[in-house]
Design a protein around this motif. Structure first.
Motif: not given
Length: 320
Positions: A52-72
């Motif tokens: 859910a937090t990945s949908v809004l881009g709330l993943i801290d770049d220093s803590a993690g990353r979005i590897d792949s996918g689409e969120v339209r």
């Protein structure tokens, strides 16, 4: 697909730990319709909050990353947007209610000041009337008094209502609520769930409810997505899931809930413990706890099968 508000395809998210990288969401899909309330259900560590937090881009770049996918969202891929573009959407078109209201609210600012900050952040007038109306809409009895109070002067249930007021202040089309009743008394939980449902109906607002509580999902949601081991393992309407659960994990969850309503002292529990991301394998994540598992379950992660309005990730149905 004009009625689809949010579409998530094969979302995968990793987090860093020391020198290692662990993929905590290994495949998440969602089609959320306008005005629909969907529940994401699963034990702690299943990946529901990260999804859910990945949908809004709330993943801290220093803590993690979005590897792949689409969120339209309304046809536009949020994962391809800049931070500046996402800021315009967060809180205005999509609102997120965090799990612990006492930590999410600023103890040094009055309620009126905090809600006013939300309006100003989106270029809207800091209107006392708008804030008081929002407080009234979420059932705050003496809105004028609460406007000038600090969070520590209010109860957990009142602060949870403040968080919902903050979430609906800019009239979003999507509300994401993370464990909306976990920090309040059981006597108030139904009131909060009724409030979310009423606001959804009144404002034609869609909602995603993140919960580990099947009772919450059953009471509030139109449709359910069940997650386990970083994967979506089953999805379907609330009625279908309750009447004919397909994945062994979903069946076990329902048995746990049903045992609470039965007479006697024995409460049903699922054997074993859910795996941590460091223990994920290229196999069905529920295999080690499954009473009907077989050797083929260890030969790769099963595909998510589309069974006509139902989705299930289990090799049993691929063989039928």
């Amino acid at each position: 697909m004009d009625n689809v508000l949010l579409q998530v395809k094969n979302l995968k998210v990793s987090f860093y730990h020391d020198k290692d990288v662990y993929q905590v969401v290994r495949g998440f899909d969602l089609n959320l319709m306008k005005g629909e309330i969907v529940g994401i259900l699963g034990e702690s560590g299943s990946g529901k909050t990260v999804s859910a937090t990945s949908v809004l881009g709330l993943i801290d770049d220093s803590a993690g990353r979005i590897d792949s996918g689409e969120v339209r969202f309304q046809g536009k891929d949020l994962l391809k947007m800049s931070e500046k573009e996402l800021i315009r959407i967060r809180g205005k078109e999509i609102s997120y209610i965090f799990q612990n209201s006492s930590e999410a609210l600023n103890p040094y600012k009055t309620i009126g000041r905090q809600l006013g900050d939300v309006l100003r952040a989106h270029g809207l007038p800091d209107s006392r009337e708008v804030i008081l109306n929002a407080l009234g809409e979420v059932g705050i009895d003496d809105a004028e008094t609460v406007f000038s109070m600090h969070p520590f002067q209010l109860s957990g249930g009142q602060n949870q209502r403040i968080m919902i007021a903050q979430g609906i202040l800019c009239k979003p089309v999507l509300l994401i609520a993370d464990e909306p009743t976990s920090s309040i008394d059981a006597s108030l939980q139904k009131n909060i769930l009724d409030l979310i449902r009423d606001i959804s109906l009144k404002n034609e607002m869609s909602a995603i409810i993140i919960t580990h509580d099947f009772g919450v999902a059953r009471y509030l949601c139109d449709r359910i997505l069940v997650m386990y081991g970083g994967l979506l393992v089953e999805e379907g309407s609330m009625a279908d899931i309750l009447e004919s659960p397909m994945h062994p994990y979903t069946r076990e969850l329902i048995m746990c809930v049903e045992s609470l309503d039965e007479e006697g002292d024995k409460i049903y529990t699922i054997h074993g413990y859910p795996p941590s991301p460091g223990e994920f394998k290229d196999e069905c994540p529920f295999y080690s706890r499954c009473s009907v598992g077989e050797e083929d379950c260890t030969k790769g992660i099963p595909a998510l099968l589309d069974l006509g309005g139902r989705g299930v990730r289990c090799i049993k149905y691929g063989k039928e």
